[in-house]
Enzyme design. Sequence first.
Site, short mmCIF file in Angstrom:
data_model
loop_
_atom_site.label_atom_id
_atom_site.label_comp_id
_atom_site.label_asym_id
_atom_site.label_seq_id
_atom_site.Cartn_x
_atom_site.Cartn_y
_atom_site.Cartn_z
N LEU A 19 0.84 -1.28 -0.05
CA LEU A 19 0.03 0.02 -0.01
C LEU A 19 0.68 1.42 0.18
O LEU A 19 0.36 2.50 -0.01
CB LEU A 19 -1.00 -0.03 1.28
N LYS A 69 13.71 -6.55 5.42
CA LYS A 69 14.37 -5.63 6.59
C LYS A 69 15.63 -6.02 7.12
O LYS A 69 16.35 -4.94 7.66
CB LYS A 69 13.09 -5.51 7.48
N GLY A 133 4.29 -12.42 19.62
CA GLY A 133 5.25 -12.52 18.45
C GLY A 133 6.53 -12.07 18.72
O GLY A 133 6.63 -11.48 19.99
N ALA A 134 7.59 -12.60 18.25
CA ALA A 134 9.16 -12.43 18.30
C ALA A 134 9.89 -12.15 17.31
O ALA A 134 11.06 -12.18 17.36
CB ALA A 134 9.62 -13.37 19.42
N GLY A 135 9.45 -11.73 16.36
CA GLY A 135 10.23 -11.30 15.13
C GLY A 135 10.60 -9.87 14.94
O GLY A 135 10.76 -9.26 16.02
N GLY A 136 10.67 -9.64 13.74
CA GLY A 136 11.42 -8.05 13.58
C GLY A 136 10.31 -7.11 13.73
O GLY A 136 10.63 -6.10 14.54
N LYS A 162 13.48 -17.41 20.24
CA LYS A 162 13.43 -16.12 19.74
C LYS A 162 13.04 -15.26 21.00
O LYS A 162 13.59 -14.03 20.73
CB LYS A 162 12.07 -16.07 18.60
N TYR A 224 -3.18 -5.46 9.49
CA TYR A 224 -4.24 -4.34 8.75
C TYR A 224 -5.03 -5.10 7.62
O TYR A 224 -5.95 -4.54 7.07
CB TYR A 224 -3.62 -3.15 8.21
N GLY A 245 -4.41 -1.87 12.66
CA GLY A 245 -2.94 -1.67 12.17
C GLY A 245 -2.58 -0.68 11.04
O GLY A 245 -1.70 -0.49 10.69
P1 ATR Z 1 7.89 -9.63 11.00
O1 ATR Z 1 9.38 -9.18 10.62
O2 ATR Z 1 6.98 -9.01 10.46
O3 ATR Z 1 7.83 -9.67 12.42
P2 ATR Z 1 8.89 -12.51 11.31
O4 ATR Z 1 10.15 -12.07 12.02
O5 ATR Z 1 8.77 -13.76 10.32
O6 ATR Z 1 8.19 -11.19 10.70
O7 ATR Z 1 8.00 -12.81 12.65
C1 ATR Z 1 6.55 -13.37 12.49
C2 ATR Z 1 6.18 -13.75 13.89
O8 ATR Z 1 4.91 -14.16 13.90
C3 ATR Z 1 7.10 -14.88 14.72
O9 ATR Z 1 6.93 -14.31 15.93
C4 ATR Z 1 6.45 -16.16 14.41
O10 ATR Z 1 6.46 -16.96 15.49
P3 ATR Z 1 8.00 -17.99 15.59
O11 ATR Z 1 8.86 -17.13 16.09
O12 ATR Z 1 7.46 -19.28 16.36
O13 ATR Z 1 8.29 -18.32 13.94
C5 ATR Z 1 5.02 -15.39 14.47
N1 ATR Z 1 4.00 -16.77 13.74
C6 ATR Z 1 4.03 -16.65 12.34
N2 ATR Z 1 3.16 -17.69 12.12
C7 ATR Z 1 2.67 -18.33 13.15
C8 ATR Z 1 1.64 -19.28 13.45
N3 ATR Z 1 1.22 -20.02 12.53
N4 ATR Z 1 1.58 -19.61 14.71
C9 ATR Z 1 2.12 -18.90 15.80
N5 ATR Z 1 3.19 -17.99 15.51
C10 ATR Z 1 3.26 -17.57 14.12
#
Ligand code: ATR
Length: 282
Positions: A19, A69, A133-136, A162, A224, A245
């Site tokens: 977007l 990223k 969640g614990a990603g980027g 993570k 979002y 979002g």
């Molecule tokens: P971003 O940079 O957008 O945060 P990412 O680093 O891939 O993307 O993080 C995605 C998050 O969503 C992670 O915390 C992931 O959990 P894991 O650390 O266990 O991979 C979580 N996530 C994605 N799909 C999931 C699912 N089906 N069930 C539970 N958690 C999920």
Amino acid sequence: MEVDKKYAAVIGDPISHSLSPEIHNYWIKKYNINAEYRAIRVKKEELSDFIKNISKENLEGINVTVPHKERAFEIVRNISDLNKEIISLSAINTVFLKEGRIFADNTDIYGFLENMNISQMNFISGKNVMIIGAGGAAKAIISALISKDVKKIFIANRTKEKIDALKEIFSVEIEGIYLQEIEDYANNNVMIVNASSMGLLGKNDINLNFEKISKEIICYDIVYNPLYTKFLRDARNNGNKIITGLGMLIYQAAPAFKKFFGIFPEIENIEEEFSFLFNRFN
Ligand code: ATR
């Protein structure tokens, strides 16, 4: 390519559903700038050359989105001085030229906070917040919460390692919990933020038992599409305040626009101004 025209772009793979062009091109028109913002698909193996050559490509700068990223951070880190906050995040979403040199920023932090402020919810200081969640994205949110003096952060994530990695990066108190434990710990927090990709169209939803969750807790989802995720719909039905979002996406674009085109876009009434986006996702 016009000589006097300024160009910027968002890069990712895939990129067609981004977007960002609609947001930036809206401001380009609003401020009557001779510019164009495009979406360009850049594959992983092309990323390094693309970033290093943005001036040759006649671009003022780029936004970087999924899945680049973190890799983009590594590339820019080797050719530029990045500030400490960005180094701790090890993720960037904006690359721009200043006096011919490449710099980078992570405007997700600003986007997250601004989206909270419009709802008059500057209430984090000394309180606990739960992040799913614990990603980027979680990293940018933790950084934002620390800037608002959060006391402690509970992180619920499928993969425990993570969470341990986040504890290494940040000095704030972090307690890791399992996804199944969210309801048990929820009421220790003023806000629950979904920073995972759960709830995204086509992905599995977050299913919480809101009978166990206090109505006082604000529920914030950075997803979002859809705008009202199952998590937010359940929260709203329970009487909780919710934050969607799309605002974060629009607000994170504003400081990037300033870096590219020199004007910081004013957002007075986000839902009115960007109704063409809000209506699409309702
Ligand atoms: P971003 O940079 O957008 O945060 P990412 O680093 O891939 O993307 O993080 C995605 C998050 O969503 C992670 O915390 C992931 O959990 P894991 O650390 O266990 O991979 C979580 N996530 C994605 N799909 C999931 C699912 N089906 N069930 C539970 N958690 C999920």
